[in-house]
Design a protein around this motif. Structure first.
Motif, PDB file in Angstrom:
ATOM      1  N   TYR A 290       0.914  -1.170   0.166  1.00 34.94           N
ATOM      2  CA  TYR A 290      -0.096   0.003  -0.100  1.00 34.94           C
ATOM      3  C   TYR A 290       0.754   1.253  -0.124  1.00 34.94           C
ATOM      4  N   GLY A 291       1.835   1.241   0.973  1.00 35.86           N
ATOM      5  CA  GLY A 291       2.676   2.384   0.992  1.00 35.86           C
ATOM      6  C   GLY A 291       3.979   1.875   1.722  1.00 35.86           C
ATOM      7  N   LEU A 292       4.892   3.271   2.184  1.00 32.24           N
ATOM      8  CA  LEU A 292       6.001   2.917   2.577  1.00 32.24           C
ATOM      9  C   LEU A 292       6.214   4.149   3.695  1.00 32.24           C
ATOM     10  N   GLU A 293       6.782   3.933   4.789  1.00 37.17           N
ATOM     11  CA  GLU A 293       6.909   4.716   6.050  1.00 37.17           C
ATOM     12  C   GLU A 293       8.161   5.280   5.747  1.00 37.17           C
ATOM     13  N   ALA A 294       9.011   6.313   5.790  1.00 32.90           N
ATOM     14  CA  ALA A 294      10.268   7.063   5.809  1.00 32.90           C
ATOM     15  C   ALA A 294      10.780   6.690   7.409  1.00 32.90           C
ATOM     16  N   LEU A 295      11.860   5.992   7.333  1.00 34.22           N
ATOM     17  CA  LEU A 295      12.576   5.984   8.697  1.00 34.22           C
ATOM     18  C   LEU A 295      14.038   6.496   8.610  1.00 34.22           C
ATOM     19  N   ALA A 296      14.440   7.432   9.482  1.00 38.14           N
ATOM     20  CA  ALA A 296      15.792   8.157   9.622  1.00 38.14           C
ATOM     21  C   ALA A 296      16.854   7.008  10.211  1.00 38.14           C
ATOM     22  N   ARG A 297      17.690   6.889   9.614  1.00 42.25           N
ATOM     23  CA  ARG A 297      19.003   6.077  10.043  1.00 42.25           C
ATOM     24  C   ARG A 297      20.173   6.874  10.147  1.00 42.25           C
ATOM     25  N   TRP A 298      21.062   6.719  11.124  1.00 43.71           N
ATOM     26  CA  TRP A 298      22.609   7.359  11.270  1.00 43.71           C
ATOM     27  C   TRP A 298      23.496   6.364  11.715  1.00 43.71           C
ATOM     28  N   THR A 299      24.643   6.607  10.663  1.00 45.87           N
ATOM     29  CA  THR A 299      25.754   5.804  10.952  1.00 45.87           C
ATOM     30  C   THR A 299      26.706   6.669  11.514  1.00 45.87           C
ATOM     31  N   HIS A 300      27.385   6.843  12.752  1.00 44.82           N
ATOM     32  CA  HIS A 300      28.255   7.866  13.131  1.00 44.82           C
ATOM     33  C   HIS A 300      29.718   7.246  12.656  1.00 44.82           C
ATOM     34  N   PRO A 301      30.644   8.122  12.184  1.00 46.71           N
ATOM     35  CA  PRO A 301      31.950   7.864  11.815  1.00 46.71           C
ATOM     36  C   PRO A 301      32.606   7.071  12.815  1.00 46.71           C
ATOM     37  N   GLU A 302      32.509   7.338  14.223  1.00 40.97           N
ATOM     38  CA  GLU A 302      33.102   6.796  15.234  1.00 40.97           C
ATOM     39  C   GLU A 302      32.408   5.846  16.147  1.00 40.97           C
ATOM     40  N   LYS A 303      31.163   6.176  16.291  1.00 39.38           N
ATOM     41  CA  LYS A 303      30.262   5.391  17.181  1.00 39.38           C
ATOM     42  C   LYS A 303      29.373   4.443  16.500  1.00 39.38           C
ATOM     43  N   GLY A 304      29.472   4.403  15.079  1.00 33.43           N
ATOM     44  CA  GLY A 304      28.855   3.388  14.340  1.00 33.43           C
ATOM     45  C   GLY A 304      27.218   3.783  14.374  1.00 33.43           C
ATOM     46  N   GLU A 305      26.462   2.604  14.256  1.00 37.06           N
ATOM     47  CA  GLU A 305      24.985   2.895  14.114  1.00 37.06           C
ATOM     48  C   GLU A 305      24.470   3.570  15.580  1.00 37.06           C
ATOM     49  N   ILE A 306      23.807   4.562  15.325  1.00 35.05           N
ATOM     50  CA  ILE A 306      23.077   5.445  16.511  1.00 35.05           C
ATOM     51  C   ILE A 306      21.587   4.806  16.300  1.00 35.05           C
TER      52      ILE A 306
END
Length: 552
Positions: A326-342
């Motif tokens: 039916y549709g898509l939900e947009a989800l923000a993701r952040w990969t920090h250069p030092e801390k990795g996945e936040i």
């Protein structure tokens, strides 16, 4: 800056023994130079005798009236009856001349000393005002910090007790600021009368008092005295006022080595204790407060937004009856250069509590609307859902950005859905309704996210211009084993359908959950059973292979 200037003046006006010795040597040197200048230039007939006034004024300024009078007298004797009026002709001074000069020398010395005393008193008054809370007359933050800095020069064991009247804002709304000042003066008086005089009591913020205790082993005893001294309620103008007191404790030097650090640690302890429903908490490593880390993360997040370093993942929503996407939900993701996945649960709330939420939302709109234009060009006619925060409704440019991007990418606004958390509807309802109505008139779909977990009552549902509800994952996850959760979900689905709203269930992870929701008549679903969020390229491949059916 003002405090530093006061310190500089104080150091001049109240010299230490070594500094006093230097000043006395300087004044004596000036007297000797002045005497030599008068003697070798021909006697008191010439103007060089006025050099003595420099030493006299200096002595009065630095050593008050006594110093000015003594040096004035000494100068008078140095060029008194034995100093010739004219050395070359050996003409001596008339008696009335050196007596009159002696009078003026001592007068100037005395006036300089009086002026210095007045200035000292004025400086003391300014310093007291600068270091004192005007309501309680107790030392303010800078005043307590100054005392602390002096004490740790000789003491290596000290505790800071923070007392926070946490409901002071509600009290001020109820009785007004003037009565709150009266209340604070009463609290200050009770603390001063109820606690031994060897501790330092401060009033460092409107609702915060501090106590410096020189021996950390006395903490429990002092806290007990505080509890006895402070009342649970105060009568202000015949109005009984309930006061809620929380205590936070930090110790020097184990917790921190400066007053600001100790204050922050004691504040952390109070916040931790309040969350645990405890009125007393001591700072230690178990009192976790991420404020320092959050400040670093916010700075990095600001840079990540500006430099387009965040990523968007899309999670599919499907029709539970047909299995059709039916549709898509947009989800923000952040990969920090030092801390990795936040984790989103860590950085998204940070944006919502600060003004970063608006640039973050604008960035997300730009990225997702561009992707939407691409998948529509590829023939994929899917709705896009974007989350909005309460703060977004206070920035008109966010709403304008939505419409600007819709026009720029030539998007169908009916395929755009804005999901608003239920908690947003608990404040400023008229303004939010006005904004949502405007967006809906432009064709954009509005839905309530996390329905059932916020503050909104069911009466809002017929006031709000909305098209759908999203049932929070907490109810979906409990539905299989908890009849109450199942009843809540069934009730939400039935209510939504009666109001002609679409219902989305999030967090579907098992086939049993899927079947139960479908049988209840839930319209749409999303969750790991169907698919996790995916980057755009992976999403396109998933969509091309999504001929498999998820329907019953």
């Amino acid at each position: 800056m003002h405090h530093r200037l006061i310190d500089i003046f104080e150091r001049w006006l109240y010299p230490k023994a070594f500094e006093s010795a230097i000043l006395i040597s300087l004044i004596l040197s000036l007297l000797a130079i002045s005497y030599s200048a008068v003697l070798y230039t021909g006697g008191t007939y010439f103007a060089y005798l006025h050099l003595f006034y420099v030493a006299i004024v200096f002595s009065g300024f630095f050593f008050s009236i006594h110093g000015g009078l003594i040096v004035g007298l000494l100068a008078s004797l140095m060029i008194g009856p034995f100093m010739p009026l004219n050395v070359e002709e050996q003409i001596m001074q008339p008696t009335h001349s050196w007596i009159t000069r002696s009078f003026f020398f001592m007068l100037i010395g005395g006036v300089s000393g009086i002026g210095s005393a007045i200035f000292r008193a004025y400086l003391k008054e300014i310093k007291e005002k600068y270091l004192t809370n005007p309501i309680s007359n107790l030392p303010n933050f800078l005043g307590v910090e100054t005392i602390f800095d002096k004490k740790i020069q000789t003491i290596n064991d000290m505790a800071l007790i923070l007392i926070d009247l946490r409901n002071i804002n509600e009290i001020e709304i109820a009785i007004g600021p003037a009565r709150v000042d009266t209340l604070l003066r009463r609290v200050a008086a009770d603390l001063k009368n109820g606690i031994p005089g060897d501790v330092i009591i401060g009033h460092v913020q409107t609702s915060v008092f501090t106590i410096l205790v020189e021996d950390s082993s006395r903490i429990d005893a002092v806290v007990k005295l505080c509890r006895l001294a402070l009342k649970s309620s105060y009568m202000i103008d015949n109005i009984p006022i309930f006061v809620e007191e929380f205590f936070g404790i930090s110790c020097f030097p184990e917790d921190d080595n400066n007053f600001s650090g100790l204050f922050g640690k004691a504040r952390m302890a109070i916040n931790y204790g309040a969350k645990q429903a405890k009125s007393l908490a001591k700072y230690d490593l178990t009192v976790v407060d991420p404020s320092g880390e959050n400040a670093v993360l916010l700075t990095a997040l600001d840079e990540a937004i500006k430099n387009d370093e965040l990523q968007i993942h899309y999670q599919p929503k499907i029709e539970l009856k047909t299995g059709k996407v039916y549709g898509l939900e947009a989800l923000a993701r952040w990969t920090h250069p030092e801390k990795g996945e936040i984790e989103p649960s860590k950085f998204i709330p940070l944006t919502e509590r600060t003004m970063l939420i608006n640039p973050f939302t604008k960035w997300m709109l730009e990225r997702t609307f561009k992707d939407m234009a691409n998948w529509q060009a590829a023939g994929k006619n899917l709705k896009l859902a974007v989350n909005f925060s309460l703060r977004n409704f206070h920035d008109r440019t966010i709403i304008e950005k939505v419409l600007e991007l819709v026009a720029h990418h030539n998007l169908d606004p009916t395929h755009i859905e804005i999901e608003v958390t239920e908690s947003a509807f608990s404040t400023n309802m008229p303004e939010i309704i006005k904004t949502l109505t405007y967006l809906r008139e432009k064709g954009i779909t509005i839905s309530i996210d996390d329905f059932g977990t916020g503050q909104a009552s069911q009466q809002y549902l017929f006031q709000l211009p909305i098209d759908g509800l999203k049932i929070d994952r907490i109810f979906v996850s409990e539905m299989e084993h908890n009849p109450a959760a199942q009843a809540i979900v069934q009730s939400a689905v039935s209510l939504a359908h009666q109001l002609k709203l679409k219902v989305v269930a999030e967090g579907i992870e098992t086939e049993q959950q899927f079947k139960m929701l479908a049988q209840m008549g839930c319209d749409l679903g999303q969750g790991y059973l169907i698919s996790a969020g995916m980057p755009y390229d992976q999403l396109l491949r998933w969509l091309d292979n999504s001929d498999k059916k998820y329907a019953l």
